[in-house]
Scaffold this active site. Structure first.
Site, PDB file in Angstrom:
ATOM      1  N   GLY A 284      36.459  34.688  43.029  1.00  0.00           N
ATOM      2  CA  GLY A 284      37.428  35.693  43.483  1.00  0.00           C
ATOM      3  C   GLY A 284      37.270  36.969  42.676  1.00  0.00           C
ATOM      4  O   GLY A 284      36.537  37.016  41.675  1.00  0.00           O
ATOM      5  N   LEU A 285      37.979  37.992  43.128  1.00  0.00           N
ATOM      6  CA  LEU A 285      37.915  39.296  42.464  1.00  0.00           C
ATOM      7  C   LEU A 285      38.400  39.215  41.018  1.00  0.00           C
ATOM      8  O   LEU A 285      39.174  38.318  40.667  1.00  0.00           O
ATOM      9  CB  LEU A 285      38.814  40.297  43.204  1.00  0.00           C
ATOM     10  CG  LEU A 285      38.429  40.687  44.629  1.00  0.00           C
ATOM     11  CD1 LEU A 285      39.545  41.537  45.249  1.00  0.00           C
ATOM     12  CD2 LEU A 285      37.097  41.439  44.644  1.00  0.00           C
TER      13      LEU A 285
ATOM     14  N   ALA B 236      42.141  38.281  40.118  1.00  0.00           N
ATOM     15  CA  ALA B 236      42.724  37.465  41.191  1.00  0.00           C
ATOM     16  C   ALA B 236      43.501  36.277  40.622  1.00  0.00           C
ATOM     17  O   ALA B 236      44.444  35.786  41.242  1.00  0.00           O
ATOM     18  CB  ALA B 236      41.637  36.970  42.144  1.00  0.00           C
TER      19      ALA B 236
ATOM     20  N   LYS C 253      41.639  33.644  38.513  1.00  0.00           N
ATOM     21  CA  LYS C 253      40.719  32.521  38.253  1.00  0.00           C
ATOM     22  C   LYS C 253      40.969  31.914  36.876  1.00  0.00           C
ATOM     23  O   LYS C 253      41.106  30.701  36.732  1.00  0.00           O
ATOM     24  CB  LYS C 253      39.245  32.994  38.343  1.00  0.00           C
ATOM     25  CG  LYS C 253      38.864  33.577  39.683  1.00  0.00           C
ATOM     26  CD  LYS C 253      37.421  34.032  39.718  1.00  0.00           C
ATOM     27  CE  LYS C 253      37.084  35.181  38.786  1.00  0.00           C
ATOM     28  NZ  LYS C 253      37.810  36.431  39.090  1.00  0.00           N
ATOM     29  N   THR C 254      40.995  32.752  35.856  1.00  0.00           N
ATOM     30  CA  THR C 254      41.148  32.253  34.488  1.00  0.00           C
ATOM     31  C   THR C 254      42.508  31.603  34.293  1.00  0.00           C
ATOM     32  O   THR C 254      42.611  30.532  33.676  1.00  0.00           O
ATOM     33  CB  THR C 254      40.979  33.416  33.482  1.00  0.00           C
ATOM     34  OG1 THR C 254      39.724  34.049  33.746  1.00  0.00           O
ATOM     35  CG2 THR C 254      41.005  32.926  32.052  1.00  0.00           C
TER      36      THR C 254
ATOM     37  N   SER D 149      31.425  35.494  40.992  1.00  0.00           N
ATOM     38  CA  SER D 149      30.423  34.954  41.929  1.00  0.00           C
ATOM     39  C   SER D 149      30.571  35.570  43.325  1.00  0.00           C
ATOM     40  O   SER D 149      30.973  34.885  44.269  1.00  0.00           O
ATOM     41  CB  SER D 149      30.452  33.423  41.985  1.00  0.00           C
ATOM     42  OG  SER D 149      31.711  32.854  41.774  1.00  0.00           O
TER      43      SER D 149
HETATM   44  P1  ADP Z   1      40.598  36.595  36.784  1.00  0.00           P
HETATM   45  O1  ADP Z   1      40.220  35.503  35.832  1.00  0.00           O
HETATM   46  O2  ADP Z   1      40.443  36.215  38.223  1.00  0.00           O
HETATM   47  O3  ADP Z   1      39.940  37.903  36.466  1.00  0.00           O
HETATM   48  P2  ADP Z   1      43.137  36.504  35.435  1.00  0.00           P
HETATM   49  O4  ADP Z   1      43.515  35.054  35.509  1.00  0.00           O
HETATM   50  O5  ADP Z   1      42.555  37.007  34.135  1.00  0.00           O
HETATM   51  O6  ADP Z   1      42.178  36.857  36.646  1.00  0.00           O
HETATM   52  O7  ADP Z   1      44.412  37.410  35.776  1.00  0.00           O
HETATM   53  C1  ADP Z   1      45.277  37.124  36.856  1.00  0.00           C
HETATM   54  C2  ADP Z   1      46.647  37.755  36.638  1.00  0.00           C
HETATM   55  O8  ADP Z   1      47.476  37.465  37.783  1.00  0.00           O
HETATM   56  C3  ADP Z   1      47.364  37.209  35.433  1.00  0.00           C
HETATM   57  O9  ADP Z   1      48.039  38.272  34.791  1.00  0.00           O
HETATM   58  C4  ADP Z   1      48.373  36.204  36.041  1.00  0.00           C
HETATM   59  O10 ADP Z   1      49.522  36.057  35.248  1.00  0.00           O
HETATM   60  C5  ADP Z   1      48.706  36.871  37.371  1.00  0.00           C
HETATM   61  N1  ADP Z   1      49.168  35.937  38.424  1.00  0.00           N
HETATM   62  C6  ADP Z   1      50.264  36.113  39.190  1.00  0.00           C
HETATM   63  N2  ADP Z   1      50.438  35.090  40.052  1.00  0.00           N
HETATM   64  C7  ADP Z   1      49.434  34.225  39.829  1.00  0.00           C
HETATM   65  C8  ADP Z   1      49.050  32.964  40.414  1.00  0.00           C
HETATM   66  N3  ADP Z   1      49.746  32.396  41.400  1.00  0.00           N
HETATM   67  N4  ADP Z   1      47.946  32.377  39.957  1.00  0.00           N
HETATM   68  C9  ADP Z   1      47.212  32.941  38.973  1.00  0.00           C
HETATM   69  N5  ADP Z   1      47.503  34.129  38.382  1.00  0.00           N
HETATM   70  C10 ADP Z   1      48.615  34.777  38.797  1.00  0.00           C
END
Ligand code: ADP
Length: 186
Positions: A14-15, A18, A20-21, A88
């Site tokens: 995902g973006l 989004a 993922k982490t 990815s």
């Molecule tokens: P990525 O790893 O995809 O770049 P991150 O996990 O670092 O994204 O960041 C996602 C952000 O979105 C976090 O600040 C998280 O708290 C927020 N968020 C809000 N709702 C959700 C959800 N349902 N699942 C995961 N993250 C969420």
């Protein structure tokens, strides 16, 4: 543990921003809490070692994913639950990795670009909009959404708990978690 643990690769795509982490960490905690063998391949960390030196061209992004897939496969076939979080962005290399790994679950972590940009967890969208970062996925580089992911988490509409529960229940349904009685591990 009375039952043998099944290896599986759970691939979060995902973006940036989004979720993922965030989802991956919640799943990791839940599964480790069950005493399961879990390893994490996080895109940001992998790029500092296993794929250090690769950039963000399509060729380099694909190579990044192939190397992550290679390691994920080794671990998966040895009974480990491998959690991969990496943007990815290209469908074809995700499919290539899926074909190589026997047990593969794709999780599409989906939030609209404008929401990811509002979150701007790492401040990277701002830099990309300012032209300080080039080839940023969603801004001036493509993201090809999965067509048939095993799970889709709409993180703009679901809570983290809901997203996490969806992934866990899919792993149970597909038989990758040893004890189907783990109904609510979170
Ligand atoms: P990525 O790893 O995809 O770049 P991150 O996990 O670092 O994204 O960041 C996602 C952000 O979105 C976090 O600040 C998280 O708290 C927020 N968020 C809000 N709702 C959700 C959800 N349902 N699942 C995961 N993250 C969420």
């Amino acid at each position: 543990m009375s039952q043998t643990q099944h290896g599986v690769t759970v691939w979060f795509t995902g973006l940036s921003g989004a979720g993922k982490t965030t989802i991956r960490m919640a799943i990791e905690q839940a599964l480790r809490g069950q005493g399961l063998k879990v390893e994490v391949l996080d895109g940001d960390i992998v790029r500092q070692n296993l794929t250090k030196g690769l950039g963000f061209s399509k060729a380099d992004r694909d190579e990044n994913i192939r190397r992550i897939g290679f390691v994920a496969n080794l671990l998966t076939r040895n009974g480990v639950i491998v959690l991969v979080s990496a943007i990815s962005p290209y469908r074809s290399v995700r499919e290539e990795v899926r074909q190589k790994i026997d047990n593969f679950v794709e999780v599409y972590v989906n939030a609209p670009l404008d929401i990811c940009e509002q979150r701007d967890v790492k401040g990277l969208y701002k830099k990309a909009r300012a032209g300080e970062i080039k080839q940023f996925t969603g801004i001036d580089d493509p993201y090809e959404p999965p067509l048939n992911p095993e799970v889709e988490c709409r993180t703009d509409l679901e809570t983290l708990e809901e997203s996490t529960a969806k992934v866990i229940s899919t792993l149970q349904t597909l038989g990758y978690l040893p004890n189907p009685s783990i109904a609510n591990p979170i």
